[in-house]
Design a protein around this motif. Structure first.
Motif, PDB file in Angstrom:
ATOM      1  N   ARG A 245       5.160   6.122  -0.303  1.00  0.00           N
ATOM      2  CA  ARG A 245       4.357   4.473   0.819  1.00  0.00           C
ATOM      3  C   ARG A 245       3.132   4.946   1.115  1.00  0.00           C
ATOM      4  NH1 ARG A 245       8.598   1.027   2.649  1.00  0.00           N
ATOM      5  NH2 ARG A 245       7.071   0.259   3.423  1.00  0.00           N
ATOM      6  N   THR A 246       2.505   6.171   0.853  1.00  0.00           N
ATOM      7  CA  THR A 246       1.183   6.646   1.425  1.00  0.00           C
ATOM      8  C   THR A 246       0.249   6.341   0.227  1.00  0.00           C
ATOM      9  OG1 THR A 246       1.586   9.026   1.340  1.00  0.00           O
ATOM     10  CG2 THR A 246       2.359   7.679   3.066  1.00  0.00           C
ATOM     11  N   ARG A 247      -1.131   6.147   0.644  1.00  0.00           N
ATOM     12  CA  ARG A 247      -2.562   5.882  -0.185  1.00  0.00           C
ATOM     13  C   ARG A 247      -2.305   7.467  -0.940  1.00  0.00           C
ATOM     14  NH1 ARG A 247      -6.892   3.092   2.894  1.00  0.00           N
ATOM     15  NH2 ARG A 247      -6.173   0.455   2.904  1.00  0.00           N
TER      16      ARG A 247
ATOM     17  N   ASN B 151      -2.847   8.246  -5.231  1.00  0.00           N
ATOM     18  CA  ASN B 151      -3.442   8.556  -5.510  1.00  0.00           C
ATOM     19  C   ASN B 151      -3.187  10.019  -6.744  1.00  0.00           C
ATOM     20  OD1 ASN B 151      -5.300   7.277  -4.132  1.00  0.00           O
ATOM     21  ND2 ASN B 151      -5.949   9.081  -2.788  1.00  0.00           N
TER      22      ASN B 151
ATOM     23  N   VAL C 158     -10.729   7.194  -6.304  1.00  0.00           N
ATOM     24  CA  VAL C 158      -9.864   8.064  -6.213  1.00  0.00           C
ATOM     25  C   VAL C 158     -10.926   9.435  -6.313  1.00  0.00           C
ATOM     26  CG1 VAL C 158      -8.209   9.415  -6.184  1.00  0.00           C
ATOM     27  CG2 VAL C 158      -7.802   6.557  -6.964  1.00  0.00           C
TER      28      VAL C 158
ATOM     29  N   GLY D  59      -6.000   2.416  -3.667  1.00  0.00           N
ATOM     30  CA  GLY D  59      -7.249   2.901  -2.779  1.00  0.00           C
ATOM     31  C   GLY D  59      -7.700   1.953  -1.646  1.00  0.00           C
ATOM     32  N   ARG D  60      -6.923   1.003  -1.751  1.00  0.00           N
ATOM     33  CA  ARG D  60      -7.198  -0.173  -0.578  1.00  0.00           C
ATOM     34  C   ARG D  60      -5.794  -0.943  -0.467  1.00  0.00           C
ATOM     35  NH1 ARG D  60      -8.910  -5.403  -3.056  1.00  0.00           N
ATOM     36  NH2 ARG D  60      -8.315  -4.817  -5.539  1.00  0.00           N
ATOM     37  N   GLN D  61      -4.303  -0.238  -0.195  1.00  0.00           N
ATOM     38  CA  GLN D  61      -3.125  -0.560  -0.610  1.00  0.00           C
ATOM     39  C   GLN D  61      -3.314  -1.143   1.058  1.00  0.00           C
ATOM     40  OE1 GLN D  61      -3.694   2.513  -1.246  1.00  0.00           O
ATOM     41  NE2 GLN D  61      -2.504   3.304  -3.488  1.00  0.00           N
ATOM     42  N   PRO D  62      -2.528  -2.112   1.233  1.00  0.00           N
ATOM     43  CA  PRO D  62      -2.245  -3.099   2.698  1.00  0.00           C
ATOM     44  C   PRO D  62      -1.062  -2.241   3.467  1.00  0.00           C
ATOM     45  CG  PRO D  62      -1.424  -4.079   1.355  1.00  0.00           C
ATOM     46  CD  PRO D  62      -2.275  -3.610  -0.292  1.00  0.00           C
ATOM     47  N   ARG D  63      -1.843  -1.610   4.396  1.00  0.00           N
ATOM     48  CA  ARG D  63      -0.460  -0.618   5.675  1.00  0.00           C
ATOM     49  C   ARG D  63      -0.135  -1.195   6.480  1.00  0.00           C
ATOM     50  NH1 ARG D  63      -3.742   5.072   4.980  1.00  0.00           N
ATOM     51  NH2 ARG D  63      -5.891   3.817   5.304  1.00  0.00           N
TER      52      ARG D  63
ATOM     53  N   GLY E 254       0.935   2.797   9.175  1.00  0.00           N
ATOM     54  CA  GLY E 254       0.148   3.691   8.011  1.00  0.00           C
ATOM     55  C   GLY E 254       0.830   3.996   6.693  1.00  0.00           C
ATOM     56  N   LEU E 255       1.872   3.460   6.771  1.00  0.00           N
ATOM     57  CA  LEU E 255       2.099   2.971   5.282  1.00  0.00           C
ATOM     58  C   LEU E 255       2.340   2.311   4.444  1.00  0.00           C
ATOM     59  CD1 LEU E 255       6.437   4.167   6.152  1.00  0.00           C
ATOM     60  CD2 LEU E 255       4.442   5.714   5.749  1.00  0.00           C
ATOM     61  N   VAL E 256       2.070   2.449   3.289  1.00  0.00           N
ATOM     62  CA  VAL E 256       1.412   1.074   2.206  1.00  0.00           C
ATOM     63  C   VAL E 256       2.942   0.382   2.400  1.00  0.00           C
ATOM     64  CG1 VAL E 256       1.250   0.392  -0.426  1.00  0.00           C
ATOM     65  CG2 VAL E 256       1.039   2.840   0.908  1.00  0.00           C
ATOM     66  N   ASN E 257       2.127  -1.047   2.622  1.00  0.00           N
ATOM     67  CA  ASN E 257       3.509  -2.041   2.708  1.00  0.00           C
ATOM     68  C   ASN E 257       3.207  -2.795   1.337  1.00  0.00           C
ATOM     69  OD1 ASN E 257       4.864  -4.318   3.217  1.00  0.00           O
ATOM     70  ND2 ASN E 257       3.009  -5.040   5.307  1.00  0.00           N
ATOM     71  N   ARG E 258       4.571  -2.297   0.676  1.00  0.00           N
ATOM     72  CA  ARG E 258       5.135  -3.115  -0.357  1.00  0.00           C
ATOM     73  C   ARG E 258       4.774  -4.944  -0.498  1.00  0.00           C
ATOM     74  NH1 ARG E 258       5.424   0.285  -4.784  1.00  0.00           N
ATOM     75  NH2 ARG E 258       5.199   2.284  -4.776  1.00  0.00           N
TER      76      ARG E 258
END
Lengths: 328, 507
Positions: free
Chosen positions: A183-185, A189, A205, B106-110, B113-117
């Motif tokens: 769940r993190t960038r 990567n 990246v 590299g530009r995931q909506p968050r 702080g966590l990626v919002n899938r």
């Protein structure tokens, strides 16, 4: 959605559950919280290190320095706390700083000198082991009120099992690790670099930062694992934990992570750890088997999983080709 | 469209690598709302220009203006931020990630702080919907065809940058239906006002989709033209570099008796599906057969078939009246064939090996590894060729990667000459070689065939072919379309043969 990507993980989970059920059929006592609690505690330090190894392998790399870093950490903490009388919490902070920068340095060399991870971390393995000998060649016992408190802390399960501080730490590391990977960038990567570093770079990246981050994380978790190991054995010994990196790799691969990188789950590594622990527990219960059977079974499982992964890759390639033929 | 201001304007761009000029004083102008094809043979400088515009290389000289502002992107990410996005032919997206992950890497909506899938999935679907794709964005990229992947790559690049889209051979591995799919997307983007640069070597596609073309040759600028007023013949002559010259050369025709006799090396109906259509080819001793055609016409593929790198699925090969199967380079070498490949650096030389080791390779392979050449034999071999071919510096122990292109090529020639081949295939033997060495290699080719060796020379330099070849086979669209011999071997006949059949659809 069950994608073929997660099939090895599901297979590992199924194998664990089936094996556990088979064990329980033979020894009903194995289905107790006591066994489960010990399983977690005994493998806590290996599990923590294996989370770091999961990230490394997901990125297509390898870290052979883990066992040595664990030994270094335990000796360092034992000597600094036991002989010099430093507060353990300060010792922990110091040793985590050292192990993290050690990992970061290896990452820098891998990335900016273009040396393969195998070679860099092999050198790191010798360095850390040597540094451990330098501090002490003796087994150094450790005793301190804070350490005793941590060791004595646990939750009691119904049925008498104990969830110790070390086991909790491992589960926490797995939980955080799973979040970071999924769940993190940074996690995204890691998968991207493991899939194809050139493509990842072209897609923007920062492969350099990611690589350094991965090995720093592995160094940090090796240090944390060393702390758990010190708590577990109440001592530090520079000859300990030889080959733990290989156990960690085995856990990662059995848990379904592709050894070439790019696919796998942190949760799978937990299953891999549990499978290894289960085999050991079974041997203890049986009482007549040699402990080397653990290695043999793990070896067979590794073979099975590598063949399984090959099969899945081959199968999905073929399906893609067939799909294209149909379209045409 | 002529009155629109230029979107991207490059002036006097120059770039050299280790003293070798790759690009010299090139101008390039892109308008918004146009599709601009960038054409040229291998080594013309297309890729270098593209890499300068997209921030992979930094230019040595010249200026680039985007929307009237001077820009100098230092890396791909900077170029993207400026508005210049790129789609490459193959290495592009990550097969091990899902479609949505690829689109938003590299530009995931968050959130927190966590990626919002969920949000990422929703936006991916919306984005692809604009391109007429309704696919499962949670499926792995590897489960989709190349055409779909290419559209996903375009969607990502446009979404990231949004002004200029650069496509480097986007259709190279697509069939005609898939090409149409991608082109439909490109036309839509053009109508939205994007400036699109496309590199392709399919002329049909250029006429199908481009508004203007810019042609580069040998790192220099040939010209920019509106496609509507540019006849195909003229475009080809721009690319191959010969003004239509109505000169016939006095051809050293092959000895009549030799030509009448039946050829010792014959290929009948030789071909491979998806590579080259079946062709017949007879080769006489002492003959130089030229192969002409544009990039991607099947020149190199023919060489690969003849040398056993690709296996033919139709036809027969006869040597001295016996049918043979050429199933690998090893068997080809055993039959006395040699091959100097086009990609000298990757396929020809072994960079870290010394000159003498590189020369000894093919002879050693033919002898079998069980009978190693002695150090003395290797040294003698190397010495004699270094002298006879004038390889410089005359140091047999120097790693070959430190030699110039021309000298590397001579060493590769020496490698094959050491095996005393009866047929030597040379793919672009003079590419990337300075003028002096160029002439030397041509002279060497003439000398070799005078000694009775047969040669097949593949080249995009028409002058080179007309100078050395007894016979020229013209390829287009992966077919052998014409054979010119004797006095008909002229640059304009070759170009006419290339231009004519390309009215038909590419395979």
């Amino acid at each position: 959605m069950i994608s073929t990507r997660n099939l090895p993980f599901l297979a590992a989970l199924a194998i664990f559950l089936l094996a556990y059920a088979a064990c329980v059929l033979q020894f009903p006592n194995m289905l107790s919280t006591r066994v489960l609690g010990n399983l977690l505690t005994d493998n806590a330090f290996l599990g923590i290190a294996a989370v770091g190894m999961t990230f490394v392998i997901l990125s297509g790399g390898i870290d052979l320095s883990i066992g040595s870093v664990i030994a270094f950490t335990s000796v360092f903490v034992a000597v600094v706390v036991g002989s010099a009388g430093v507060n353990p919490l300060i010792a922990f902070a110091a040793v985590l700083t050292i192990s993290t920068s050690f990992g970061a340095t290896m990452g820098l060399m891998i990335r900016f000198l273009g040396i393969p991870p195998f070679v860099v971390t092999l050198a790191g393995m010798f360095l850390a082991r040597g540094a451990a000998y330098l501090i002490s060649t003796q087994s150094v016992p450790i005793s301190h009120p804070i350490i005793d408190a941590i060791q004595g802390f646990y939750f009691r399960f119904p049925g008498g099992g104990r969830l110790t501080a070390m086991a909790m730490l491992m589960l926490l590391v797995f939980l955080v690790g799973a979040f970071v990977a999924g769940r993190t960038r940074f996690g995204a990567n890691v998968y991207a670099v493991g899939g194809n570093p050139q493509s990842a770079e072209l897609m923007g990246v920062s492969v350099g930062r990611t690589t350094v981050g991965i090995y720093a994380l592995s160094g940090f978790l090796s240090g944390l694992s060393g702390i758990a190991y010190t708590l577990y054995t109440s001592s530090g010994y520079s000859l300990a934990t030889v080959g733990v990196e290989l156990d960690a790799i085995a856990a990662v691969v059995i848990g379904g992570t592709l050894l070439t990188g790019g696919a796998g789950l942190v949760a799978g590594t937990l299953v891999g750890i549990l499978i290894q622990g289960l085999i050991q527990t079974y041997i203890v219960f049986d009482g007549t088997l040699s402990s080397w059977w653990t290695k043999i079974v793990i070896g067979l499982l590794l073979f099975t999983f590598i063949v399984l992964q090959r099969g899945i890759v081959w199968y999905s390639d073929r399906r893609l080709v067939e799909g294209r033929l149909k379209e045409a | 469209m002529n009155d629109t201001h230029p979107l991207l304007e490059a002036r006097g761009i120059g770039k050299s690598f280790l003293g070798i000029t790759a690009l010299d004083n090139v101008d390039f102008t892109l308008r918004s709302g146009e599709i601009h094809a960038l054409l040229g043979e291998n080594g013309a400088g297309k890729s270098t220009l593209i890499k300068i515009l997209t921030g992979v290389y930094t230019r040595d000289t010249g200026t680039v203006k985007l929307d009237g502002r001077d820009v100098a992107p230092g890396n791909v990410a900077e170029a993207q931020e400026l508005g210049i996005g790129t789609v490459y032919q193959e290495v592009n997206l990550l097969e091990n990630l899902t479609v949505a992950e690829n689109l938003f890497l590299g530009r995931q909506p968050r959130r927190f702080g966590l990626v919002n899938r969920r949000e990422m999935r929703r936006r991916a679907q919306a984005l692809l919907h604009d391109y007429g794709l309704t696919i499962d964005v949670d499926a792995l990229l590897s489960s989709y065809s190349v055409a779909i992947r290419q559209i996903i790559a375009i969607a990502r690049a446009v979404d990231l940058s949004g002004k200029v889209l650069v496509l480097d051979e986007p259709t190279a591995s697509l069939d005609s239906h898939e090409v149409e799919m991608v082109f439909a997307v490109l036309r839509k983007l053009r109508d939205r006002g994007l400036g699109i640069i496309i590199i392709t070597h399919f002329l049909n596609q250029v006429y199908d989709i481009a508004d203007r073309v810019t042609v580069l040759r040998n790192g220099g600028m040939v010209g920019t033209r509106e496609i509507e007023t540019l006849p195909r013949m003229e475009l080809i002559s721009m690319m191959l570099g010969k003004e239509l010259q109505h000169v016939t050369r006095d051809h050293h025709a092959l000895d009549e008796t030799v030509e009448k006799s039946s050829a010792p090396i014959r290929f009948n109906g030789y071909g491979k599906r998806g590579s080259v259509a079946p062709f017949d080819l007879d080769i006489h001793p002492g003959e130089v057969v030229g192969m002409a055609g544009l990039l991607g016409s099947g020149r190199t593929e023919t060489a690969f078939l003849l040398f056993g790198i690709d296996r033919a699925d139709t036809g027969t090969a006869m040597i001295d009246g016996n049918e043979v199967r050429i199933s690998s380079p090893e068997t080809a070498i055993a039959h006395g064939f040699g091959f100097g490949p086009e990609e000298r650096k990757t396929d020809g030389i072994i960079g870290d090996f010394s000159v003498s080791e590189n020369i000894a390779l093919a002879l050693q392979a033919r002898q079998g590894w069980a009978k190693p050449l002695s150090t003395r034999q290797k040294a003698e071999l190397a010495d004699s060729f270094i002298r006879s071919l004038d390889i410089r510096p005359p140091d047999p122990d120097r790693p070959i990667k430190f030699l110039s292109g021309g000298n590397q090529q001579k060493a590769i020639l020496a490698r094959w000459l050491a095996t005393e081949p009866r047929l030597l295939i040379l793919d672009e033997p003079t590419r990337g070689i300075d003028i002096g060495a160029h002439a030397e290699i041509l002279r060497m080719i003439e000398r070799l065939c005078a000694d009775g060796m047969s040669l097949i020379v593949i080249s995009s330099e028409l002058e080179e072919l007309t100078a050395v070849a007894h016979r020229v086979i013209v390829l287009a669209d992966r077919r052998h379309v014409a054979e010119l011999r004797g006095s008909t071997v002229t640059a304009d006949n070759i170009m006419a043969a290339i231009a004519d059949p390309s009215e038909t659809e590419a395979a």
